[in-house]
Design an enzyme around this catalytic site. Structure first.
Site, short mmCIF file in Angstrom:
data_model
loop_
_atom_site.label_atom_id
_atom_site.label_comp_id
_atom_site.label_asym_id
_atom_site.label_seq_id
_atom_site.Cartn_x
_atom_site.Cartn_y
_atom_site.Cartn_z
N ALA A 1 0.86 -1.18 0.00
CA ALA A 1 0.00 0.00 0.00
C ALA A 1 0.90 1.23 0.00
CB ALA A 1 -0.88 -0.02 1.24
N GLY B 1 0.59 -5.11 0.65
CA GLY B 1 -0.53 -5.14 -0.30
C GLY B 1 -0.13 -5.73 -1.66
N GLU C 1 -0.50 -9.28 -1.25
CA GLU C 1 -1.93 -9.56 -1.12
C GLU C 1 -2.63 -9.55 -2.49
OE1 GLU C 1 -2.07 -6.57 2.06
OE2 GLU C 1 -3.16 -8.06 3.26
N GLU D 1 3.90 -5.65 7.39
CA GLU D 1 3.04 -4.65 8.03
C GLU D 1 3.27 -4.49 9.53
OE1 GLU D 1 2.01 -6.67 5.62
OE2 GLU D 1 0.45 -5.74 4.41
#
Ligand SMILES: C/C=C/C(=O)SCCNC(=O)CCNC(=O)[C@H](O)C(C)(C)COP(=O)(O)OP(=O)(O)OC[C@H]1O[C@@H](n2cnc3c(N)ncnc32)[C@H](O)[C@@H]1OP(=O)(O)O
Length: 271
Positions: A78, A124, A127, A147
């Protein structure tokens, strides 16, 4: 996005700023293009991924999709500049929900999807790769969920898709340590399906193998796996039997069996 003109079906492909979309010989290629930020998943990029998922779901030319990244990363997670600007837990929750929704749309696509992990797939980024059906990594790629080192948790599906894929123990090892694993280690833990010098080339080879098979059967096989997840075995087996019934009713099934008996390759039409 799609309009019917008479009997002609016209698919309008939006102008993308942070990714590109092209289709060649049945293979749709989605390339994340923010190399200056290692393809970090900004909200704008996530929205474009949602749009591209809508295109992929409708484009009759797209029979297998490959997701990859420009430059040295698949995606480094992210966008940390945007995360730094989050003011309260409600905004953060919305941010996670956006990523989850986009990746769920990708996971639910009716065609096989492959992540060609050309470099870093972190947070992310990993992911996104987990939302694809298959993962192919370049020898130099590094994968991880860092994270917790930022005071966060994986929030775009990682705490759910990773344990389902590689088991709880191995998933929690990656989630608790935040360490980066090599492509080889990722292969040994079942996190990726193949490793090759060039991830995209390896992904294309895999896509070509898949493309030899009957398109409706591929869609139904994926549907059976996806719908069966989270159900008890008896219910999931019922779904499998129903979908087996649909598959058996296709022209391609007749062609596939006939071709076998006639000792020739099948000519599938997706009917
Ligand atoms: C729900 C989901 C949550 C999350 O995903 S949280 C984020 C999880 N991801 C991470 O923590 C990874 C962050 N990135 C890194 O650790 C490093 O990068 C790498 C190890 C991947 C690569 O390091 P190196 O080769 O030294 O490159 P560089 O100078 O750090 O990065 C090049 C430019 O890319 C920007 N960038 C990298 N990752 C992100 C990111 N995730 N969000 C926003 N920008 C990022 C940098 O800042 C820099 O930019 P500039 O050249 O302007 O300094």
């Amino acid at each position: 996005m799609a309009e019917e003109h008479g009997h002609e079906f016209i698919l309008e492909i939006p102008e993308f700023e942070h990714l590109s979309y092209e289709v060649e010989e049945g293979i749709a290629l989605v390339t994340l293009r923010r190399p200056e930020a290692l393809n970090a998943l900004s909200q704008d990029l996530l929205r474009e991924l949602a749009e591209v998922a809508e295109v992929l779901a409708q484009d009759p030319e797209a029979r297998v999709a490959i997701f990859t990244g420009e430059g040295k990363a698949f995606a480094a997670g992210a966008d940390l500049k945007e995360i730094a600007a989050i003011k309260d837990p409600f905004m953060a929750r919305e941010y996670a929900l956006l990523g989850q929704q986009v990746f769920s749309e990708i996971a639910a696509l009716p065609i096989p999807t492959i992540a060609a992990i050309n470099g870093y797939a972190l947070g992310g980024g990993l992911e996104l790769a987990l939302a694809c059906d298959l993962r192919v990594a370049a020898t130099g790629a590094r994968l991880g969920l860092p994270e917790v080192g930022l005071g966060l948790i994986p929030g775009f599906g990682g705490t759910q898709r990773l344990p389902r894929l590689i088991g709880r123990g191995r998933a929690l090892d990656l989630i608790f340590t935040g360490r980066h694993v090599t492509a080889e280690e990722a292969l040994s833990m079942g996190l990726v399906n193949r490793v090759g010098e060039d991830a995209l080339e390896e992904a294309r080879k895999l896509a070509e193998k898949i493309l030899k098979n009957a398109p409706i059967a591929l869609a139904l096989a994926k549907e059976s796996v996806v719908r069966g997840e989270g159900l008890d075995l008896a219910e999931a087996l019922e779904i499998e039997a129903d979908l087996f019934g649909y598959a058996a009713a296709t022209e391609d099934m007749k062609e596939g069996v006939r071709a076998f008996l006639e000792k020739r390759p099948p000519n599938f039409k997706g009917e």
